[in-house]
Design a protein around this motif. Structure first.
Motif, PDB file in Angstrom:
ATOM      1  N   ARG A 223       0.839  -1.212   0.000  1.00 48.60           N
ATOM      2  CA  ARG A 223       0.000   0.000   0.000  1.00 48.60           C
ATOM      3  C   ARG A 223       0.873   1.261   0.000  1.00 48.60           C
ATOM      4  O   ARG A 223       0.572   2.246  -0.664  1.00 48.60           O
ATOM      5  CB  ARG A 223      -0.912   0.019   1.235  1.00 48.60           C
ATOM      6  CG  ARG A 223      -2.105  -0.891   1.088  1.00 48.60           C
ATOM      7  CD  ARG A 223      -3.195  -0.496   2.092  1.00 48.60           C
ATOM      8  NE  ARG A 223      -4.188  -1.538   2.161  1.00 48.60           N
ATOM      9  CZ  ARG A 223      -4.444  -2.290   3.232  1.00 48.60           C
ATOM     10  NH1 ARG A 223      -3.768  -2.089   4.351  1.00 48.60           N
ATOM     11  NH2 ARG A 223      -5.370  -3.215   3.204  1.00 48.60           N
ATOM     12  N   MET A 224       1.951   1.209   0.798  1.00 46.02           N
ATOM     13  CA  MET A 224       2.853   2.350   0.882  1.00 46.02           C
ATOM     14  C   MET A 224       3.516   2.609  -0.484  1.00 46.02           C
ATOM     15  O   MET A 224       3.565   3.745  -0.962  1.00 46.02           O
ATOM     16  CB  MET A 224       3.917   2.096   1.957  1.00 46.02           C
ATOM     17  CG  MET A 224       4.814   3.290   2.238  1.00 46.02           C
ATOM     18  SD  MET A 224       6.319   3.234   1.266  1.00 46.02           S
ATOM     19  CE  MET A 224       7.244   1.995   2.150  1.00 46.02           C
TER      20      MET A 224
ATOM     21  N   LYS B 274       2.409   1.753  -3.371  1.00 40.76           N
ATOM     22  CA  LYS B 274       1.365   2.208  -4.300  1.00 40.76           C
ATOM     23  C   LYS B 274       1.063   3.696  -4.119  1.00 40.76           C
ATOM     24  O   LYS B 274       0.749   4.403  -5.071  1.00 40.76           O
ATOM     25  CB  LYS B 274       0.097   1.375  -4.061  1.00 40.76           C
ATOM     26  CG  LYS B 274      -0.820   1.345  -5.254  1.00 40.76           C
ATOM     27  CD  LYS B 274      -1.941   0.357  -5.051  1.00 40.76           C
ATOM     28  CE  LYS B 274      -2.911   0.445  -6.227  1.00 40.76           C
ATOM     29  NZ  LYS B 274      -4.072  -0.400  -6.036  1.00 40.76           N
ATOM     30  N   SER B 275       1.190   4.177  -2.883  1.00 45.07           N
ATOM     31  CA  SER B 275       0.873   5.590  -2.627  1.00 45.07           C
ATOM     32  C   SER B 275       1.983   6.528  -3.123  1.00 45.07           C
ATOM     33  O   SER B 275       1.733   7.696  -3.393  1.00 45.07           O
ATOM     34  CB  SER B 275       0.590   5.822  -1.143  1.00 45.07           C
ATOM     35  OG  SER B 275       1.778   5.691  -0.393  1.00 45.07           O
ATOM     36  N   TYR B 276       3.219   6.015  -3.248  1.00 45.77           N
ATOM     37  CA  TYR B 276       4.343   6.858  -3.672  1.00 45.77           C
ATOM     38  C   TYR B 276       4.701   6.701  -5.153  1.00 45.77           C
ATOM     39  O   TYR B 276       5.397   7.556  -5.704  1.00 45.77           O
ATOM     40  CB  TYR B 276       5.586   6.551  -2.837  1.00 45.77           C
ATOM     41  CG  TYR B 276       5.563   7.222  -1.479  1.00 45.77           C
ATOM     42  CD1 TYR B 276       5.969   8.546  -1.333  1.00 45.77           C
ATOM     43  CD2 TYR B 276       5.140   6.539  -0.343  1.00 45.77           C
ATOM     44  CE1 TYR B 276       5.952   9.175  -0.094  1.00 45.77           C
ATOM     45  CE2 TYR B 276       5.110   7.158   0.906  1.00 45.77           C
ATOM     46  CZ  TYR B 276       5.522   8.481   1.019  1.00 45.77           C
ATOM     47  OH  TYR B 276       5.490   9.098   2.240  1.00 45.77           O
TER      48      TYR B 276
ATOM     49  N   TRP C  54       9.573  12.518   1.557  1.00 46.34           N
ATOM     50  CA  TRP C  54       9.281  11.296   2.339  1.00 46.34           C
ATOM     51  C   TRP C  54       8.670  11.702   3.665  1.00 46.34           C
ATOM     52  O   TRP C  54       9.252  12.438   4.431  1.00 46.34           O
ATOM     53  CB  TRP C  54      10.581  10.516   2.552  1.00 46.34           C
ATOM     54  CG  TRP C  54      10.422   9.272   3.377  1.00 46.34           C
ATOM     55  CD1 TRP C  54      10.919   9.049   4.611  1.00 46.34           C
ATOM     56  CD2 TRP C  54       9.737   8.079   2.991  1.00 46.34           C
ATOM     57  NE1 TRP C  54      10.592   7.788   5.038  1.00 46.34           N
ATOM     58  CE2 TRP C  54       9.852   7.161   4.071  1.00 46.34           C
ATOM     59  CE3 TRP C  54       9.015   7.700   1.857  1.00 46.34           C
ATOM     60  CZ2 TRP C  54       9.298   5.897   4.030  1.00 46.34           C
ATOM     61  CZ3 TRP C  54       8.458   6.422   1.824  1.00 46.34           C
ATOM     62  CH2 TRP C  54       8.603   5.549   2.895  1.00 46.34           C
TER      63      TRP C  54
ATOM     64  N   GLU D 190       6.858   9.303   5.848  1.00 47.37           N
ATOM     65  CA  GLU D 190       6.335   8.145   6.610  1.00 47.37           C
ATOM     66  C   GLU D 190       6.767   8.250   8.065  1.00 47.37           C
ATOM     67  O   GLU D 190       7.863   8.686   8.366  1.00 47.37           O
ATOM     68  CB  GLU D 190       6.862   6.831   5.999  1.00 47.37           C
ATOM     69  CG  GLU D 190       6.249   6.534   4.649  1.00 47.37           C
ATOM     70  CD  GLU D 190       4.755   6.314   4.671  1.00 47.37           C
ATOM     71  OE1 GLU D 190       4.280   5.503   5.469  1.00 47.37           O
ATOM     72  OE2 GLU D 190       4.045   6.953   3.879  1.00 47.37           O
TER      73      GLU D 190
END
Length: 202
Positions: free
Chosen positions: A87-88, A90-92, A200, A202
């Motif tokens: 998911r991470m 895919k988001s970036y 970035w 996160e």
């Protein structure tokens, strides 16, 4: 050869020419959403060795990454990835990031470092992704040699400097000067290795 491609609509004839060159073991310089890079077919060992000679590095120590056109190649070239990590990513992606991931056995041996990791890149750039799509598997990518980033924004200047060492310089217009942001996803939590063009958070 300096090959001009339209940045929004690269012609099929040119893409076919680039793909044939790569499948024949050729080395290209091509544009991305960050800086211009060196590229070759991941399955052409001699082409990988050529890139390493241009950069004067050992293939197993070189910072080489796979450029894919979407996340579909993840399952082939990386070991099982958790749902939150997927998911991470895919988001970036697509975007100006290189993600370090555990390599699967499908990664050619010449590229398997002692750490068994690969860098994965999906540039937000029409020409780069169109080249990979036409090739039908990932492109091996490396930064251009040397430290003079300013020289690597202009494809005509790149052709002057590197034209004898590569087969095609793909001209997609003036490139950027800031490389991708590198994130090591083999650590928990993921760790930023190099701050580049991608933000970035996160």
């Amino acid at each position: 050869m300096l090959l001009h491609l339209h940045p929004e609509n690269p012609g099929d004839r040119h893409l076919r020419l680039i793909s044939e060159c790569l499948l024949d073991g050729g080395v290209i310089v091509y544009p991305t959403d960050t800086i211009y890079g060196l590229g070759c077919d991941i399955f052409q060992h001699k082409a990988i060795e050529r890139i390493c000679r241009i950069k004067q590095v050992d293939p197993q120590k070189a910072q080489l990454s796979f450029v894919c056109c979407d996340l579909g190649d993840l399952s082939k070239y990386t070991k099982s990835i958790s749902t939150p990590l997927y998911r991470m990513l895919k988001s970036y992606l697509p975007g100006p990031y290189t993600f370090i991931l555990p390599a699967s056995k499908q990664v050619p041996k010449i590229l398997q470092s002692k750490k068994s990791t690969i860098g994965l890149r999906i540039p937000d750039h029409i020409i780069a992704r169109a080249i990979v799509e036409k090739l039908d598997h990932p492109l091996l990518s490396a930064s251009l040699p040397g430290e003079m980033v300013e020289e690597y924004t202009d494809p005509e200047l790149i052709h002057e400097n590197l034209g004898k060492q590569v087969d095609i310089v793909v001209d997609g217009g003036i490139g950027g000067m800031i490389p991708s942001t590198i994130i090591d996803c083999t650590k928990e939590p993921p760790e930023i290795i190099r701050q580049g063009a991608g933000i970035w958070s996160e």
